[in-house]
Design a protein around this motif. Sequence first.
Motif, PDB file in Angstrom:
ATOM      1  N   ASN A 154      -5.258   4.678  -5.289  1.00  0.00           N
ATOM      2  CA  ASN A 154      -4.190   5.386  -4.573  1.00  0.00           C
ATOM      3  C   ASN A 154      -4.413   6.893  -4.602  1.00  0.00           C
ATOM      4  OD1 ASN A 154      -3.607   5.965  -7.182  1.00  0.00           O
ATOM      5  ND2 ASN A 154      -1.450   5.363  -7.119  1.00  0.00           N
ATOM      6  N   ARG A 155      -3.481   7.624  -3.996  1.00  0.00           N
ATOM      7  CA  ARG A 155      -3.635   9.069  -3.850  1.00  0.00           C
ATOM      8  C   ARG A 155      -3.645   9.765  -5.223  1.00  0.00           C
ATOM      9  NH1 ARG A 155       0.318   9.610  -0.924  1.00  0.00           N
ATOM     10  NH2 ARG A 155      -0.738   9.345   1.089  1.00  0.00           N
ATOM     11  N   ASN A 171       0.826  -1.204   0.000  1.00  0.00           N
ATOM     12  CA  ASN A 171       0.000   0.000   0.000  1.00  0.00           C
ATOM     13  C   ASN A 171       0.865   1.262   0.000  1.00  0.00           C
ATOM     14  OD1 ASN A 171      -2.798   1.215   0.366  1.00  0.00           O
ATOM     15  ND2 ASN A 171      -1.700   2.098   2.107  1.00  0.00           N
ATOM     16  N   GLU A 181       0.795   4.106  -2.902  1.00  0.00           N
ATOM     17  CA  GLU A 181       0.455   5.487  -2.552  1.00  0.00           C
ATOM     18  C   GLU A 181       1.557   6.477  -2.941  1.00  0.00           C
ATOM     19  OE1 GLU A 181      -3.344   4.873  -1.305  1.00  0.00           O
ATOM     20  OE2 GLU A 181      -2.303   6.780  -1.428  1.00  0.00           O
TER      21      GLU A 181
END
Length: 784
Positions: A349-350, A326, A330
């Motif tokens: 994700n971001r 993760n 990210e």
Amino acid sequence: MAEPQVNILIVDDRPEHLLAMSSILQSPDYRIATAHSGEEALRQVMQESFALILMDIEMPGMNGFETVRMLKSQERYRSIPVIFVTALSQATEHMVRGYEIGAIDFIFKPVQPVVLKVKVRQFAGIYRDREQLKAQKELITRRTIDLEQAHARLLDNTDKLRRMEAMARAISETSTDAFLTVDAEGTILSANPAVRPLFRYGPEELIGKPVWLVVPYTERLFGSGESGSLLPDCGTREATDVTAVRRSGGTFPAELQIGSACIGDRPIYVCSVRDVTERKMQYIRMEQAVEQRTYALREANGRLQAEIRRRHQVTEQLLRSYDRINDILESITDAFYALDHDGAIVYMNRSAEQRLRIVKEQALGRPFWDYAPVERSKCYDLFLRAALEQAPQRAEFYSNLTDSWVEVRAFPSSLGISLYIQDTNERRRMEQDARESQERFYTIFQATPCLMAIQSLSDRTYLDVNESWMKHTGYTYEEMTSGAANLQMTLVSDEGLVETPPVDFADTVTDVKVQYVTKAGERRTGLLSTEIIETPDVPCVLAVITDITDRVALEREIARLDRLHMIGEMAAGIAHEIRNPMTTVRGFLQLMRAKKTLPPKDIIDVMVEELNRANGIISEFLALAKNKTTDRRPQNLASVIEAIGPLIQAEATLADKQLHLRLESCPELELDEKEIRQMVLNLALNGLEAMEAGGRLEIATYTEESEVVLEVSDQGHGMDKDVLAKIGTPFFTTKERGTGLGLAVCFSIAARHGAKLTWQTGPEGTVFYVRFAVPAEPIAANAP
């Protein structure tokens, strides 16, 4: 496209002179500026650039010499050529002073319009060539910087790929599971180090062996059975329990999982073999525990608790691994989405949140197409193909959502589809810029009138040449790039002598004078400039040659004609002053000889012989005079040579040498018979003196294209480089009793007849050619 105008500055205090020269030079190619004094000329030079300055000498205030001296004292104005236009004396000290302060030429008043136009046109052409070369050099420098920056970015991307490859290799080599890469026929292509403790084989020992050597009964999966291959071309097969075989023949339970990938049009399979002996033993122990109900409840409960703790530890490890994955997802700048089989967002994700302009909590569980409707058609097709074919898919298109080009990759799995969306605007812009830069450079490379070539620094082979290079050298593109061409390029010193060391393009030089030999054997002169350029493939050198062969020949011819003119004027003056008294003395001496009075006859003979010799030298001086009148009549060149053939034969016989005449019928020319005889005698006597006894002198006449050619060849030892550099110069001779005027007279006679005198020399002998232009219309028999 029309060339820009060239600025010409005319400086003179007389308005009528300014108006006259401006009218002569009136042309769309020039912009004429005028100045009435030296001070005004300096002000104009500081305000704008000029290709040439025509400067008067006598002016009120600051004269021409003072103006040029002040102009040349400044570094930025030294390169501006200056021609003095003056009505002053043509004395040598006057001209030397002008050249010493920086002038390059003199034009004397009254000005000859043709001379003025020709000189201005030549200097304007030199100025345009210099400006064009400067612009091309700046453009090449900018393109070199762009290529270096692109090369640096390519090295950075290569380094990233190497680090990723090293990480994948580290995972494979440190894993406890055996990984076998197998082709479609079941042959092992590679193996990781885990096969050694698992199968007791070294990785290199398994390469080339069938995979069923260690995992029996898998031949049916790779098409060795009757039903053919049971594996898909792409995708991952679920894990199955198998029995694996060690080198010693012992077996152990294992878990086999086969993944596949497509490389080109051939599938490659990766077999993961995990030893599950421990797990099997646990299953056996659990079955025995169930069967043996007599075991104590405490022991069964203890084993159960141990298993729970082990599974708890595995769960914690999985959670930590998930956290690491993760964190990686990210941190990347590209958008990543995990979708289920219905297209609902499971993870993003971001970067994906920023692309869709939503937060993760709002999007989880909802269809991806609700947030990206403009991409539904293209992404949905990609999604569908990946799900149906169970193989990764890729597409690139323009996204209206972000107003940019994107590359989308879809990776199928048993849980759904993973989408990886990368912005490719920067990459496409870099590729487009590189293509445009290459096209512009190639256009300039081919269109420039200079000779340009790109040569590899490693093996000195030509990688590319432009049209001008092939036109001047005569070699084709294939001959240059294949190494069949040999230009024999050598340096030329400031004195005009050729230096034997060949030119190496690896040395960065600017405007170095060189000579090269064309395919036809012609030796040409040029100014060489080189620049080292770095390319992604190999380091290269860009060579630019400005061919100045015609300019050098013109300068040499002008210098020679100027010398002949000066010597001719001096000879005419000397002959005029001393010939009459010498004739009187010669007459008295002959009278004394006739009367046989004192002094004695032998002394008188010596005096007469010396006077005749002096008179002959004076005659040769007069032959150099540029303004000498000639008695030219329509005649056949072969007839003139036949008339003096016996005289040359007698000289050859006395020297024990041979004469051969090869006279072909040629068109009639306007010739001064006496001067042509003198020229032929001079060339023939020089040839006889250059040969040893037994040598052969040949005199020939023939027609070649639109010229009548006189050829005089000997079998001497040829002329040295030092002699060639001064050939035809008055007073220069290699003979002990020579005057150095023979060849100079020949040049003067040829010039008065509009002919061109050339030569070829070597160890086998020397050949002189006199080429007369054939009249456009036949000459009448009574023509004057």
